[in-house]
Enzyme design. Sequence first.
Site, PDB file in Angstrom:
ATOM      1  CB  THR A   3      47.834  32.388  32.389  1.00 58.46           C
ATOM      2  OG1 THR A   3      47.466  31.132  31.804  1.00 58.46           O
ATOM      3  CG2 THR A   3      47.254  33.509  31.527  1.00 58.46           C
ATOM      4  CD  GLU A  42      56.102  31.300  34.007  1.00 59.22           C
ATOM      5  OE1 GLU A  42      56.195  32.536  33.853  1.00 59.22           O
ATOM      6  OE2 GLU A  42      55.429  30.779  34.911  1.00 59.22           O
ATOM      7  CB  ALA A  48      51.438  35.977  39.681  1.00 59.34           C
TER       8      ALA A  48
END
Length: 494
Positions: free
Chosen positions: A206, A174, A204
């Site tokens: 970072t 991600e 949810a």
Amino acid sequence: MDEQREVQVKNPCHRPVFIILTAVIAVGIIIVVSISVVQNKRISQKYKYGIVLDAGSSHTSVFIYEWPAEKENNTGMVRQTHTCNVKGKGISSYSANPEGAGMSLQECMEEAKQKIPVRRHLETPVYLGATAGMRLLKMEDEDASEKVLASVGRSLQKYPFSFQGARIILGQEEGAFGWITVNYLSDNLRTATGTLGALDLGGASTQITFVPKQEIESQDNAIDFRLYGNDYHLYTHSFLCFGKDQVLRLSLAEKFHSMIDSTLLRDPCFHTGYNLSKKYVDVFDTPCIKEKSASPKDFFHVGEGVWVECQNSVRKVFNKSHCGYSTCSFDGVFQPSVEGKFGAFSAFFFVMDFLNLTSGTLHEAKLKMKRYCATPWKEIVQRYPSIKEKYLSEYCFSGTYILTLLEDGYKFTSNNWKDIQFIKKIGDSDAGWTLGYMLNLTNMIPAEAPDIPLMAHGGYVSFMVLFTLLIFLLFFLAFLYYRRSTRTAQKDII
Ligand SMILES: Nc1ncnc2c1ncn2[C@@H]1O[C@H](COP(=O)(O)OP(=O)(O)O)[C@@H](O)[C@H]1O
Ligand SMILES: [Ca+2]
């Protein structure tokens, strides 16, 4: 008879200079035409398409990308042409009704069918990547998370596209794909003129990703890429439970511990006059909170609107007690000093844009936050009638969390605050992990630099213009020469 022969001999068309000139002109025209044909042959635009579903913790978005079919490996060619926001919550909220997760995607996928030309449907890849909401569900109930993924997979297979899988992506992916996206869109990868760090804030989790100057001391935080012939050694970390929705819960849970009256939660991060009855489970029902406090079913969430106290309460969420490396951000996670410019997107942008904090100094941001948090709830609601009350009530908290995360967590200072650019899009495309994910899976960013074309576009245009001018000049000279020769011939006849 003699005169006639003389005229024939003096005919300029028979002179060697004229013949050479004509030959040069002919060759020139052939070259110009050939180059034009070769150069422009590729321009007949045939587009290819790709679909990526970002199954986030709070909601799912469908992104459609397009690129010219013949220029797959040239950077900057892929652009986002359409986005569709799936109605309802994220797929992880369907744990009790997995079939509903698949069904929720139908409307946006029907829209994708309309947006992509029918002849391209079969070859259009579709990827679904789920992020922190599904990571949490997997921790809580693996069976339910598998059922939800199976349901969205079945639903996506029903469309005429080429389904490539639905999976929970890793936090490192991600972070790294978000970094690839912003640098691809800024054309930093091909030119190798320095890169932009990526800061992504979700509900949810970072992520922080950048090219550090220091050595990366923990292998979990290192990712290597070779793109367009350049090597990148990236630092990346994804903090699960540190998205803004989960931190709000952590912070509320923390406040529960020091409550005298267990039905009344006084909160400096909410505006004065804000008073809402909430459910205990809505705070504690998450694997991010280990210590479940024995509180009643419902409580009143009452705002106090004091920014300094709010920031103190948010600071408690960052555990700074241990660090096994030379430097850490928080929770014992290694982090080298932040380096260079950063693009901060997703909720970083939504919140900072709403609060008018996308420019200015860190000091100014704190002053604005102080004023904003102290504004009574009634006034806030009147000032922003079109904004969803849930978002509106949380901006004081979210803004405070963002400033604290960036300053106390990642160690940005007032000096390098200006290096953070809060962005939503670069060009037509949203900043986020989806584009980088697709570019990687379709091998659209080659490891080595693609072959350089025969001529750069600018060079090609200049060449064509100069060559055309030269031909005109030669024509003109030929004309002058022809005229002079004819006159001489006429004079000779006379
Ligand atoms: N207009 C907005 N204002 C404030 N927050 C927003 C807005 N739009 C989206 N968000 C928030 O952005 C976050 C997006 O997170 P999401 O991508 O769903 O989760 P994750 O990346 O952690 O899986 C959520 O907290 C959502 O509430
Ligand atoms: Ca996200």
